[in-house]
Every structure is written in structure tokens, then in C-alpha cells.
Design a protein around this motif. Structure first.
Motif, PDB file in Angstrom:
ATOM      1  N   SER A  39      47.114  58.960  -7.136  1.00 56.28           N
ATOM      2  CA  SER A  39      46.544  58.160  -5.915  1.00 56.28           C
ATOM      3  C   SER A  39      46.584  56.763  -5.965  1.00 56.28           C
ATOM      4  O   SER A  39      46.639  56.026  -5.124  1.00 56.28           O
ATOM      5  CB  SER A  39      45.102  58.724  -5.519  1.00 56.28           C
ATOM      6  N   LYS A  40      46.669  56.277  -7.395  1.00 55.53           N
ATOM      7  CA  LYS A  40      46.942  54.733  -7.601  1.00 55.53           C
ATOM      8  C   LYS A  40      48.251  54.320  -8.007  1.00 55.53           C
ATOM      9  O   LYS A  40      48.666  53.107  -7.919  1.00 55.53           O
ATOM     10  CB  LYS A  40      46.183  54.398  -9.151  1.00 55.53           C
ATOM     11  N   ASP A  41      48.910  55.292  -7.755  1.00 55.76           N
ATOM     12  CA  ASP A  41      50.713  55.007  -7.837  1.00 55.76           C
ATOM     13  C   ASP A  41      51.277  54.395  -6.622  1.00 55.76           C
ATOM     14  O   ASP A  41      51.089  55.040  -5.635  1.00 55.76           O
ATOM     15  CB  ASP A  41      51.549  55.989  -8.223  1.00 55.76           C
ATOM     16  N   ASN A  42      51.545  53.242  -6.524  1.00 55.66           N
ATOM     17  CA  ASN A  42      51.966  52.425  -5.195  1.00 55.66           C
ATOM     18  C   ASN A  42      53.293  53.076  -5.000  1.00 55.66           C
ATOM     19  O   ASN A  42      53.801  52.738  -3.852  1.00 55.66           O
ATOM     20  CB  ASN A  42      52.043  51.024  -5.582  1.00 55.66           C
ATOM     21  N   ASN A  74      41.885  64.339 -12.627  1.00 51.00           N
ATOM     22  CA  ASN A  74      42.299  63.112 -13.255  1.00 51.00           C
ATOM     23  C   ASN A  74      43.848  62.978 -12.909  1.00 51.00           C
ATOM     24  O   ASN A  74      44.127  61.786 -12.677  1.00 51.00           O
ATOM     25  CB  ASN A  74      42.239  63.542 -14.895  1.00 51.00           C
ATOM     26  N   LYS A  75      44.585  63.896 -12.971  1.00 55.82           N
ATOM     27  CA  LYS A  75      45.957  63.564 -12.591  1.00 55.82           C
ATOM     28  C   LYS A  75      46.308  63.254 -11.160  1.00 55.82           C
ATOM     29  O   LYS A  75      47.043  62.307 -10.867  1.00 55.82           O
ATOM     30  CB  LYS A  75      46.873  65.225 -12.791  1.00 55.82           C
ATOM     31  N   ARG A  92      48.355  63.470   1.111  1.00 57.25           N
ATOM     32  CA  ARG A  92      47.997  64.795   0.552  1.00 57.25           C
ATOM     33  C   ARG A  92      47.213  64.869  -0.781  1.00 57.25           C
ATOM     34  O   ARG A  92      46.173  65.565  -0.862  1.00 57.25           O
ATOM     35  CB  ARG A  92      49.607  65.696   0.192  1.00 57.25           C
ATOM     36  N   VAL A  93      47.558  63.918  -1.619  1.00 54.85           N
ATOM     37  CA  VAL A  93      46.726  63.796  -2.991  1.00 54.85           C
ATOM     38  C   VAL A  93      45.360  63.351  -2.420  1.00 54.85           C
ATOM     39  O   VAL A  93      44.027  63.866  -2.926  1.00 54.85           O
ATOM     40  CB  VAL A  93      47.283  62.596  -3.613  1.00 54.85           C
ATOM     41  N   LEU A  94      44.925  62.286  -1.401  1.00 52.19           N
ATOM     42  CA  LEU A  94      43.702  62.081  -1.083  1.00 52.19           C
ATOM     43  C   LEU A  94      42.845  62.897  -0.274  1.00 52.19           C
ATOM     44  O   LEU A  94      41.885  63.293  -0.443  1.00 52.19           O
ATOM     45  CB  LEU A  94      43.761  60.712  -0.103  1.00 52.19           C
TER      46      LEU A  94
END
Length: 71
Positions: A23-26, A17-18, A35-37
Motif C-alpha cells: 500500500s505504500k508502494d507509489n 505486513n505484505k 484492492r490492497v486497501l
């Protein structure tokens, strides 16, 4: 090409969730966002049967980056 060690990425639901929120934070740096992806793809790997090369191709990066992130 050398053989990479297999690292298993197993994320808890809270961690997923975090990372999904990140990943949606522009405003996140491109490197961190990538790295998140990668982490999300590696965790999803157990359900999708994608290998490192396929993940690297989908995310436009290298297998070495995938392995380094998995560590």
C-alpha cells in the motif's frame, strides 16, 4: 439493489505486513493499490464494525467492488 453474499476476509500477520508494504508502494497500479486497501479494510472490519457501504464510501469505490475483492 441486490443482496450481496457475505465473504469473510481473515489475513495472517504475514499477509497484512505484505499488503501494508504494498500500500505504500507509489509505483503500484491504482487498481491494485485500491484492492490492497480494500483487503486491509475488510480484515480490519472485525475490529472496527464498518459495513461494506462505509468501507466503499471511505475508499471512494462501490459496494460491488468491495464484494468482488472479498471473493
Amino acid at each position: 439493489m441486490g443482496r450481496h453474499t457475505l465473504y469473510i476476509v481473515s489475513l495472517s500477520q504475514e499477509e497484512k505486513n505484505k499488503l501494508q508494504a504494498m500500500s505504500k508502494d507509489n509505483k503500484l497500479a491504482a487498481r491494485v493499490s485500491k484492492r490492497v486497501l480494500i483487503l486491509l479494510a475488510l480484515d480490519d472490519k472485525k475490529n472496527s464494525n464498518l459495513n461494506h457501504r462505509q468501507i466503499a464510501s471511505a475508499l471512494n469505490t462501490t459496494v460491488t467492488t468491495i464484494v468482488a475483492t472479498a471473493r
